[in-house]
Write an enzyme that holds these catalytic residues in place. Structure first.
Site, PDB file in Angstrom:
ATOM      1  N   ASP A   8       0.893  -1.150   0.000  1.00 55.62           N
ATOM      2  CA  ASP A   8       0.000   0.000   0.000  1.00 55.62           C
ATOM      3  C   ASP A   8       0.940   1.210   0.000  1.00 55.62           C
ATOM      4  O   ASP A   8       2.111   1.097   0.380  1.00 55.62           O
ATOM      5  CB  ASP A   8      -0.873  -0.030   1.256  1.00 55.62           C
ATOM      6  CG  ASP A   8      -1.691   1.233   1.406  1.00 55.62           C
ATOM      7  OD1 ASP A   8      -2.360   1.624   0.443  1.00 55.62           O
ATOM      8  OD2 ASP A   8      -1.658   1.838   2.506  1.00 55.62           O
ATOM      9  N   ASP A  10      -0.062   5.058   0.653  1.00 58.15           N
ATOM     10  CA  ASP A  10      -0.365   6.071   1.665  1.00 58.15           C
ATOM     11  C   ASP A  10      -0.349   5.448   3.065  1.00 58.15           C
ATOM     12  O   ASP A  10      -1.163   4.572   3.357  1.00 58.15           O
ATOM     13  CB  ASP A  10      -1.754   6.674   1.405  1.00 58.15           C
ATOM     14  CG  ASP A  10      -1.827   7.414   0.061  1.00 58.15           C
ATOM     15  OD1 ASP A  10      -0.865   8.118  -0.264  1.00 58.15           O
ATOM     16  OD2 ASP A  10      -2.846   7.282  -0.636  1.00 58.15           O
TER      17      ASP A  10
HETATM   18  C1  BG6 Z   1      -5.878   5.952  -0.027  1.00 55.28           C
HETATM   19  C2  BG6 Z   1      -5.739   6.947   1.107  1.00 55.28           C
HETATM   20  O1  BG6 Z   1      -4.628   5.408  -0.316  1.00 55.28           O
HETATM   21  O2  BG6 Z   1      -6.376   6.596  -1.196  1.00 55.28           O
HETATM   22  C3  BG6 Z   1      -7.076   7.642   1.342  1.00 55.28           C
HETATM   23  O3  BG6 Z   1      -5.331   6.269   2.282  1.00 55.28           O
HETATM   24  C4  BG6 Z   1      -7.586   8.261   0.051  1.00 55.28           C
HETATM   25  O4  BG6 Z   1      -6.892   8.637   2.331  1.00 55.28           O
HETATM   26  C5  BG6 Z   1      -7.659   7.198  -1.049  1.00 55.28           C
HETATM   27  O5  BG6 Z   1      -8.879   8.817   0.242  1.00 55.28           O
HETATM   28  C6  BG6 Z   1      -8.091   7.784  -2.394  1.00 55.28           C
HETATM   29  O6  BG6 Z   1      -7.104   8.677  -2.831  1.00 55.28           O
HETATM   30  P1  BG6 Z   1      -7.302   9.769  -3.957  1.00 55.28           P
HETATM   31  O7  BG6 Z   1      -5.922  10.367  -4.109  1.00 55.28           O
HETATM   32  O8  BG6 Z   1      -7.727   9.042  -5.206  1.00 55.28           O
HETATM   33  O9  BG6 Z   1      -8.321  10.726  -3.505  1.00 55.28           O
HETATM   34 MG    MG Z   2      -2.745   3.197   3.491  1.00 56.12          MG
END
Ligand code: BG6
Ligand code: MG
Length: 218
Positions: A8, A10
């Site tokens: 993963d 984030d």
């Molecule tokens: C995840 C994050 O990886 O991606 C979330 O942990 C986030 O916080 C989700 O909402 C979607 O990301 P994005 O950049 O497409 O809005």
């Molecule tokens: Mg994560």
């Protein structure tokens, strides 16, 4: 015998949770919706739409307004990403990626984010991964297994021979639903369902993960 590891992004390789938080907070302030850091914890690993739904609660908005708010939040987030550099990699991330590459293990990113490719570029790790599954890859978000199954397919590895490294409860659930090994990063209260739980990747060696997975009783 493990053939591939799916990370993963984030919260595992970099701490974008703070940037997502700042972007959501700005939106919530503009909309006059109460929001704070504590509420933000529930959004870890949660898709953009599901995050917005949790923030607005039972307030009523049209689909058009929802779309506009998701786009606005994303503009704020993308703006914050411009300041990101390889210094934003979490401790131990590069060492583990390099060690896995050395060991001949395939590496994928399995992120719910539509900004995953931008983040990977900014962190400077594009050439350290073999495949990227992101917010555009599948329809069903985590906790559905789809994203990780898609990542394993890109790598050409069997689910039972794949390991997922995740910091979110929904991500651990997705990994287990995919029939993969799960390594949770963070507190047991959050990722305790994983086969192995580590506080962070700092100082973590692939051999340690492998032997802990081998000894796990689940
Ligand atoms: C995840 C994050 O990886 O991606 C979330 O942990 C986030 O916080 C989700 O909402 C979607 O990301 P994005 O950049 O497409 O809005
Ligand atoms: Mg994560």
């Amino acid at each position: 015998n493990i053939q591939g590891v799916i990370f993963d992004l984030d919260g595992v390789l970099t701490d974008t949770a703070e940037l997502h938080y700042q972007a959501w907070q700005k939106l919530a302030d503009e909309e006059g919706i109460p929001f704070n850091r504590v509420a933000n914890e529930a959004l870890r690993g949660v898709s953009r739409r599901a995050s917005l739904m949790l923030i607005i609660g039972n307030r009523r908005y049209s689909e058009e307004q929802i779309q506009e708010m998701m786009e606005r939040k994303n503009r704020y987030y993308v703006e914050l990403l411009k300041n990101m550099t390889c210094d934003d990699l979490l401790p131990g991330a590069i060492a583990l990626l390099d060690e896995l590459r050395q060991a001949g293990i395939k590496i994928a990113i399995g992120s719910a984010s539509k900004n995953a490719r931008t983040v990977i570029e900014r962190l400077g790790i594009a050439d350290k991964v073999d495949a990227i599954a992101d917010g555009y890859s599948v329809k069903q978000p985590k906790p559905a297994p789809d994203l990780f199954l898609y990542a394993a397919k890109l790598l050409g590895t069997e689910p039972a021979q794949s390991v997922v490294v995740e910091d979110a409860a929904a991500g651990i659930e997705a990994a287990l639903a995919a029939g993969m090994w799960a390594v949770g990063i963070g507190p047991v209260e959050r990722v305790g369902a994983a086969h192995v739980v580590l506080p962070s990747l700092a100082g973590v060696k692939w051999a340690d993960i492998r032997s802990q997975l081998h000894n796990s009783k689940k």
